[in-house]
Design a protein around this motif. Structure first.
Motif, PDB file in Angstrom:
ATOM      1  N   ALA A  98       5.875  69.251  62.376  1.00  0.00           N
ATOM      2  CA  ALA A  98       5.266  69.738  61.145  1.00  0.00           C
ATOM      3  C   ALA A  98       4.586  71.076  61.395  1.00  0.00           C
ATOM      4  O   ALA A  98       3.971  71.284  62.450  1.00  0.00           O
ATOM      5  CB  ALA A  98       4.257  68.728  60.614  1.00  0.00           C
ATOM      6  N   SER A  99       4.700  71.954  60.396  1.00  0.00           N
ATOM      7  CA  SER A  99       4.141  73.301  60.530  1.00  0.00           C
ATOM      8  C   SER A  99       3.094  73.555  59.455  1.00  0.00           C
ATOM      9  O   SER A  99       3.268  73.167  58.298  1.00  0.00           O
ATOM     10  CB  SER A  99       5.266  74.326  60.399  1.00  0.00           C
ATOM     11  OG  SER A  99       4.759  75.646  60.330  1.00  0.00           O
ATOM     12  N   ARG A 100       2.033  74.272  59.872  1.00  0.00           N
ATOM     13  CA  ARG A 100       1.029  74.751  58.909  1.00  0.00           C
ATOM     14  C   ARG A 100       1.342  76.177  58.464  1.00  0.00           C
ATOM     15  O   ARG A 100       0.577  76.776  57.721  1.00  0.00           O
ATOM     16  CB  ARG A 100      -0.361  74.724  59.538  1.00  0.00           C
ATOM     17  CG  ARG A 100      -0.859  73.364  59.981  1.00  0.00           C
ATOM     18  CD  ARG A 100      -2.357  73.423  60.278  1.00  0.00           C
ATOM     19  NE  ARG A 100      -2.655  74.452  61.251  1.00  0.00           N
ATOM     20  CZ  ARG A 100      -2.866  74.235  62.536  1.00  0.00           C
ATOM     21  NH1 ARG A 100      -2.759  73.011  63.020  1.00  0.00           N
ATOM     22  NH2 ARG A 100      -3.151  75.223  63.355  1.00  0.00           N
ATOM     23  N   GLY A 101       2.479  76.676  58.939  1.00  0.00           N
ATOM     24  CA  GLY A 101       2.845  78.075  58.701  1.00  0.00           C
ATOM     25  C   GLY A 101       3.051  78.726  60.055  1.00  0.00           C
ATOM     26  O   GLY A 101       2.265  78.482  60.974  1.00  0.00           O
ATOM     27  N   GLY A 102       4.087  79.518  60.206  1.00  0.00           N
ATOM     28  CA  GLY A 102       4.408  80.082  61.507  1.00  0.00           C
ATOM     29  C   GLY A 102       5.128  79.047  62.337  1.00  0.00           C
ATOM     30  O   GLY A 102       6.136  78.499  61.924  1.00  0.00           O
ATOM     31  N   GLY A 103       4.622  78.772  63.516  1.00  0.00           N
ATOM     32  CA  GLY A 103       5.248  77.777  64.388  1.00  0.00           C
ATOM     33  C   GLY A 103       4.944  76.349  63.972  1.00  0.00           C
ATOM     34  O   GLY A 103       4.386  76.107  62.896  1.00  0.00           O
TER      35      GLY A 103
END
Length: 117
Positions: A98-103
């Motif tokens: 799961a990503s919060r944005g970016g990686g």
């Protein structure tokens, strides 16, 4: 924190199908994208597929295009990977992320997929 639990791996003959599931729990409001990765023995982990939170953006590695389908059930907080026409080279441990944005920031424990020839 976010917890991810994969299931659905197993042993299948070449040409067969499996469906992997990834159940997400915890603080999910920040998650923008979910993905599947895999790691075969002696190889680096590689990206397999990803789906955006809305489901509007989907991406696959070339080697699985036309055979694998990623989807999500928002109500069940679950992401799926339908794998058809499996090949021995698909054998690997498959990880949900799961990503919060970016990686990718959160990872599951992995589920083994073995395709026999």
């Amino acid at each position: 924190q976010v917890q991810l639990v994969e299931s659905g791996g197993g042993l299948v003959q070449a040409g067969g199908s499996l469906r992997l599931s990834c159940a997400a729990s915890g603080i999910l409001f920040s998650i923008t994208r979910m993905g599947w990765f895999r790691q075969a023995p002696g190889k680096e982990r590689e990206f397999v597929a990803a789906i955006s939170r809305s489901g509007g953006i989907i991406d696959y590695v070339d080697s699985v295009k036309g055979r694998f389908t990623i989807s999500r059930d928002s109500a069940k907080m679950t992401v799926y990977l339908q794998m058809n026409s499996l090949k021995p080279e698909d054998t690997a441990v498959y990880y949900c992320a799961a990503s919060r944005g970016g990686g990718y920031h959160y990872w599951g424990q992995g589920t083994q997929v073995t395709v026999s020839s």
